[in-house]
Write a protein that holds these residues in place. Structure first.
Motif, PDB file in Angstrom:
ATOM      1  N   ASP A  19       0.832  -1.200   0.000  1.00 21.66           N
ATOM      2  CA  ASP A  19       0.000   0.000   0.000  1.00 21.66           C
ATOM      3  C   ASP A  19       0.874   1.260   0.000  1.00 21.66           C
ATOM      4  OD1 ASP A  19      -2.553   1.346   0.175  1.00 21.66           O
ATOM      5  OD2 ASP A  19      -2.042   1.824   2.238  1.00 21.66           O
ATOM      6  N   GLU A  20       2.073   1.155   0.563  1.00 20.08           N
ATOM      7  CA  GLU A  20       2.998   2.293   0.565  1.00 20.08           C
ATOM      8  C   GLU A  20       3.479   2.590  -0.852  1.00 20.08           C
ATOM      9  OE1 GLU A  20       6.069   1.106   3.207  1.00 20.08           O
ATOM     10  OE2 GLU A  20       4.872   1.332   5.021  1.00 20.08           O
ATOM     11  N   ALA A  21       3.774   1.531  -1.627  1.00 27.14           N
ATOM     12  CA  ALA A  21       4.255   1.704  -3.006  1.00 27.14           C
ATOM     13  C   ALA A  21       4.360   0.330  -3.659  1.00 27.14           C
ATOM     14  CB  ALA A  21       5.627   2.394  -3.032  1.00 27.14           C
ATOM     15  N   PRO A  22       4.247   0.252  -5.003  1.00 28.19           N
ATOM     16  CA  PRO A  22       4.477  -1.035  -5.685  1.00 28.19           C
ATOM     17  C   PRO A  22       5.915  -1.491  -5.444  1.00 28.19           C
ATOM     18  CG  PRO A  22       3.383   0.537  -7.139  1.00 28.19           C
ATOM     19  CD  PRO A  22       3.825   1.312  -5.945  1.00 28.19           C
ATOM     20  N   ARG A  23       6.094  -2.805  -5.236  1.00 29.98           N
ATOM     21  CA  ARG A  23       7.426  -3.313  -4.933  1.00 29.98           C
ATOM     22  C   ARG A  23       7.600  -4.700  -5.548  1.00 29.98           C
ATOM     23  NH1 ARG A  23       8.785   0.209  -0.808  1.00 29.98           N
ATOM     24  NH2 ARG A  23       7.089   0.866   0.594  1.00 29.98           N
ATOM     25  N   HIS A  24       8.861  -5.057  -5.841  1.00 35.90           N
ATOM     26  CA  HIS A  24       9.138  -6.426  -6.245  1.00 35.90           C
ATOM     27  C   HIS A  24       9.508  -7.240  -5.008  1.00 35.90           C
ATOM     28  CE1 HIS A  24      13.424  -5.435  -5.930  1.00 35.90           C
ATOM     29  NE2 HIS A  24      13.189  -4.381  -6.705  1.00 35.90           N
ATOM     30  N   GLY A  25       9.534  -8.558  -5.167  1.00 33.36           N
ATOM     31  CA  GLY A  25       9.701  -9.437  -4.023  1.00 33.36           C
ATOM     32  C   GLY A  25      10.966  -9.174  -3.230  1.00 33.36           C
ATOM     33  N   TYR A  26      12.087  -8.936  -3.930  1.00 33.61           N
ATOM     34  CA  TYR A  26      13.352  -8.708  -3.219  1.00 33.61           C
ATOM     35  C   TYR A  26      13.271  -7.444  -2.370  1.00 33.61           C
ATOM     36  CZ  TYR A  26      18.202  -7.451  -2.363  1.00 33.61           C
ATOM     37  OH  TYR A  26      19.374  -7.082  -1.761  1.00 33.61           O
ATOM     38  N   GLU A  27      12.578  -6.423  -2.879  1.00 35.79           N
ATOM     39  CA  GLU A  27      12.451  -5.180  -2.122  1.00 35.79           C
ATOM     40  C   GLU A  27      11.616  -5.400  -0.868  1.00 35.79           C
ATOM     41  OE1 GLU A  27      11.248  -0.487  -2.868  1.00 35.79           O
ATOM     42  OE2 GLU A  27      10.748  -2.016  -4.351  1.00 35.79           O
ATOM     43  N   VAL A  28      10.573  -6.236  -0.956  1.00 38.34           N
ATOM     44  CA  VAL A  28       9.754  -6.566   0.215  1.00 38.34           C
ATOM     45  C   VAL A  28      10.621  -7.249   1.274  1.00 38.34           C
ATOM     46  CG1 VAL A  28       7.868  -8.012   1.050  1.00 38.34           C
ATOM     47  CG2 VAL A  28       7.584  -6.698  -1.055  1.00 38.34           C
ATOM     48  N   ILE A  29      11.471  -8.195   0.851  1.00 36.32           N
ATOM     49  CA  ILE A  29      12.356  -8.899   1.790  1.00 36.32           C
ATOM     50  C   ILE A  29      13.308  -7.903   2.456  1.00 36.32           C
ATOM     51  CG2 ILE A  29      14.231 -10.582   1.944  1.00 36.32           C
ATOM     52  CD1 ILE A  29      12.837 -12.153  -0.297  1.00 36.32           C
ATOM     53  N   ARG A  30      13.865  -6.980   1.661  1.00 43.11           N
ATOM     54  CA  ARG A  30      14.809  -6.003   2.213  1.00 43.11           C
ATOM     55  C   ARG A  30      14.130  -5.073   3.211  1.00 43.11           C
ATOM     56  NH1 ARG A  30      15.678  -1.021   1.061  1.00 43.11           N
ATOM     57  NH2 ARG A  30      14.442  -1.084  -0.856  1.00 43.11           N
ATOM     58  N   LEU A  31      12.889  -4.647   2.917  1.00 38.82           N
ATOM     59  CA  LEU A  31      12.174  -3.763   3.831  1.00 38.82           C
ATOM     60  C   LEU A  31      11.864  -4.451   5.157  1.00 38.82           C
ATOM     61  CD1 LEU A  31       9.714  -1.923   1.436  1.00 38.82           C
ATOM     62  CD2 LEU A  31      11.537  -0.899   2.776  1.00 38.82           C
ATOM     63  N   LEU A  32      11.472  -5.726   5.088  1.00 37.72           N
ATOM     64  CA  LEU A  32      11.217  -6.471   6.326  1.00 37.72           C
ATOM     65  C   LEU A  32      12.490  -6.567   7.164  1.00 37.72           C
ATOM     66  CD1 LEU A  32       8.870  -9.294   5.019  1.00 37.72           C
ATOM     67  CD2 LEU A  32       8.307  -7.604   6.746  1.00 37.72           C
ATOM     68  N   GLU A  33      13.613  -6.774   6.493  1.00 32.34           N
ATOM     69  CA  GLU A  33      14.883  -6.853   7.224  1.00 32.34           C
ATOM     70  C   GLU A  33      15.197  -5.511   7.884  1.00 32.34           C
ATOM     71  OE1 GLU A  33      19.534  -8.217   6.447  1.00 32.34           O
ATOM     72  OE2 GLU A  33      18.117  -8.067   4.776  1.00 32.34           O
ATOM     73  N   GLU A  34      14.908  -4.410   7.185  1.00 30.59           N
ATOM     74  CA  GLU A  34      15.164  -3.090   7.755  1.00 30.59           C
ATOM     75  C   GLU A  34      14.264  -2.826   8.959  1.00 30.59           C
ATOM     76  OE1 GLU A  34      14.688  -0.182   4.735  1.00 30.59           O
ATOM     77  OE2 GLU A  34      16.520  -0.722   3.651  1.00 30.59           O
ATOM     78  N   ARG A  35      12.971  -3.231   8.855  1.00 28.76           N
ATOM     79  CA  ARG A  35      12.057  -2.995   9.973  1.00 28.76           C
ATOM     80  C   ARG A  35      12.511  -3.732  11.235  1.00 28.76           C
ATOM     81  NH1 ARG A  35       7.365  -0.686   7.386  1.00 28.76           N
ATOM     82  NH2 ARG A  35       8.384   0.481   5.744  1.00 28.76           N
ATOM     83  N   TYR A  40      16.216  -9.847  11.682  1.00 33.31           N
ATOM     84  CA  TYR A  40      15.411 -10.892  11.054  1.00 33.31           C
ATOM     85  C   TYR A  40      15.329 -10.592   9.570  1.00 33.31           C
ATOM     86  CZ  TYR A  40      11.202 -13.107   9.203  1.00 33.31           C
ATOM     87  OH  TYR A  40      10.314 -13.795   8.415  1.00 33.31           O
ATOM     88  N   ALA A  41      15.577 -11.598   8.735  1.00 31.55           N
ATOM     89  CA  ALA A  41      15.484 -11.443   7.280  1.00 31.55           C
ATOM     90  C   ALA A  41      14.692 -12.636   6.738  1.00 31.55           C
ATOM     91  CB  ALA A  41      16.875 -11.390   6.645  1.00 31.55           C
ATOM     92  N   PRO A  42      13.476 -12.415   6.219  1.00 30.80           N
ATOM     93  CA  PRO A  42      12.683 -13.533   5.698  1.00 30.80           C
ATOM     94  C   PRO A  42      13.303 -14.100   4.431  1.00 30.80           C
ATOM     95  CG  PRO A  42      11.660 -11.459   5.136  1.00 30.80           C
ATOM     96  CD  PRO A  42      12.804 -11.124   6.035  1.00 30.80           C
ATOM     97  N   SER A  43      13.090 -15.364   4.201  1.00 30.74           N
ATOM     98  CA  SER A  43      13.613 -16.000   2.992  1.00 30.74           C
ATOM     99  C   SER A  43      12.651 -15.795   1.826  1.00 30.74           C
ATOM    100  CB  SER A  43      13.808 -17.497   3.240  1.00 30.74           C
ATOM    101  OG  SER A  43      12.557 -18.118   3.458  1.00 30.74           O
ATOM    102  N   ALA A  44      13.167 -15.996   0.624  1.00 28.37           N
ATOM    103  CA  ALA A  44      12.297 -15.915  -0.556  1.00 28.37           C
ATOM    104  C   ALA A  44      11.201 -16.969  -0.482  1.00 28.37           C
ATOM    105  CB  ALA A  44      13.140 -16.102  -1.821  1.00 28.37           C
ATOM    106  N   GLY A  45      11.491 -18.117   0.112  1.00 31.74           N
ATOM    107  CA  GLY A  45      10.487 -19.166   0.240  1.00 31.74           C
ATOM    108  C   GLY A  45       9.373 -18.814   1.200  1.00 31.74           C
TER     109      GLY A  45
END
Length: 306
Positions: A19-35, A40-45
């Motif tokens: 909802d903040e902005a369109p993102r690709h999967g890798y960017e979602v993983i990176r944002l979760l790691e930053e939060r 904690y860093a989620p895996s692609a799986g």
């Protein structure tokens, strides 16, 4: 996966990020790691199957850019976010608390490692006849200093994040409550204006409006002749607007959506009254005039300048 994402709450947080902005999967993983401050860093799986499921449910969609899928939230996804606004605020707070807990665990690990390092160095110094070389001792002290500094920095970031999350959650709850109160007060005010407009001209639609707004023709002495069911024949004396009208409609937290639901209720009430009492050509003409006046008042009320 952190406990805060149990029971499908990772799905809710993915909707928030999109909802903040369109993102690709890798960017979602990176944002979760930053939060999670890198703790904690989620895996692609973990992330990609959930994005695919959200897309299958119609909550997100994707477009291919540069060979990668870029995910965007849909209107249905935004609707789910709006319905679960309170849960999302609680989740944000729990994420910050979880970061604090993870930082505390790291702090304990660092302390334990530092203590073990000191003991080993003392034991080595006691077991040898020669003093520990200055260079080795200095290197060990530098490692210990760096470990302490890293722990302090992580603890500071976790504390700041936790405080900010609590403030944001409190503000979100306060704003949601204020929005609900403003919406209810506005609806009661508009209802009073509509009743006043309808009461001035009386007639069949005046009777319908009185029924909807919490009153009906009084029929008492001095109120004028009783309505005959034809245009312009009633006096139109009504009770005050009922502040509890449509009280069974639970606020959603979105004033615009709550107003749509109230307008739907008004339409249904008027249709029911018309079905029960019947509509003549004269009543229809009067109804058109009343509805035009009501529409004008509502448009004036909803102007941004107000």
């Amino acid at each position: 996966m952190p406990p805060v994402f149990a029971h499908g709450r990772l799905r809710l947080y993915l909707l928030k990020l999109l909802d903040e902005a369109p993102r690709h999967g890798y960017e979602v993983i990176r944002l979760l790691e930053e939060r999670f401050q890198g703790l904690y860093a989620p895996s692609a799986g973990t992330v990609y199957p959930r994005l695919a499921k959200l897309e299958a449910e119609g909550l997100v969609t994707h477009a291919t850019e540069g060979g990668r899928k870029v995910y965007s939230i849909t209107e249905a996804g935004r609707a789910e976010l709006a319905d679960r606004g309170g849960e999302l605020a609680d989740l944000e707070l729990e994420i910050r608390d979880s970061v604090s807990e993870l930082a505390a665990e790291i702090r304990d690990d660092v302390r334990g490692a530092a203590g073990a390092l000191r003991r080993e160095m003392r034991a080595a110094a006691s077991a040898t006849a020669t003093p520990v070389e200055d260079a080795s001792w200095a290197a060990a002290k530098e490692e210990l200093r760096k470990a302490k500094q890293e722990w302090k920095e992580q603890a500071r970031r976790a504390k700041d994040e936790s405080r900010r999350a609590r403030e944001e959650a409190q503000q979100a709850r306060r704003q949601a409550k204020e929005a609900q109160e403003r919406a209810r007060e506005e609806v009661v005010r508009i209802a009073g204006q509509l009743q006043e407009q309808f009461a001035k001209s009386g007639g069949m639609l005046g009777s319908l409006a009185g029924s909807w707004l919490g009153g009906a023709p009084t029929g008492t002495a001095g109120a004028g002749p009783a309505s005959t069911g034809t245009a312009g024949s009633g006096a139109g004396a009504f009770t005050a607007a009922d502040p509890h009208w449509a009280g069974d409609l639970t606020p959603t937290g979105d004033p615009a959506r709550d107003l749509d639901r109230l307008l739907d209720r008004f339409r249904d009430d008027v249709r029911d009254a018309a079905r029960d009492h019947g509509v003549t050509p004269g009543v229809l003409a009067e109804a058109r005039a009343h509805l035009a006046a009501a529409a004008g008042r509502l448009a004036e009320t909803l102007r941004p300048s107000r």
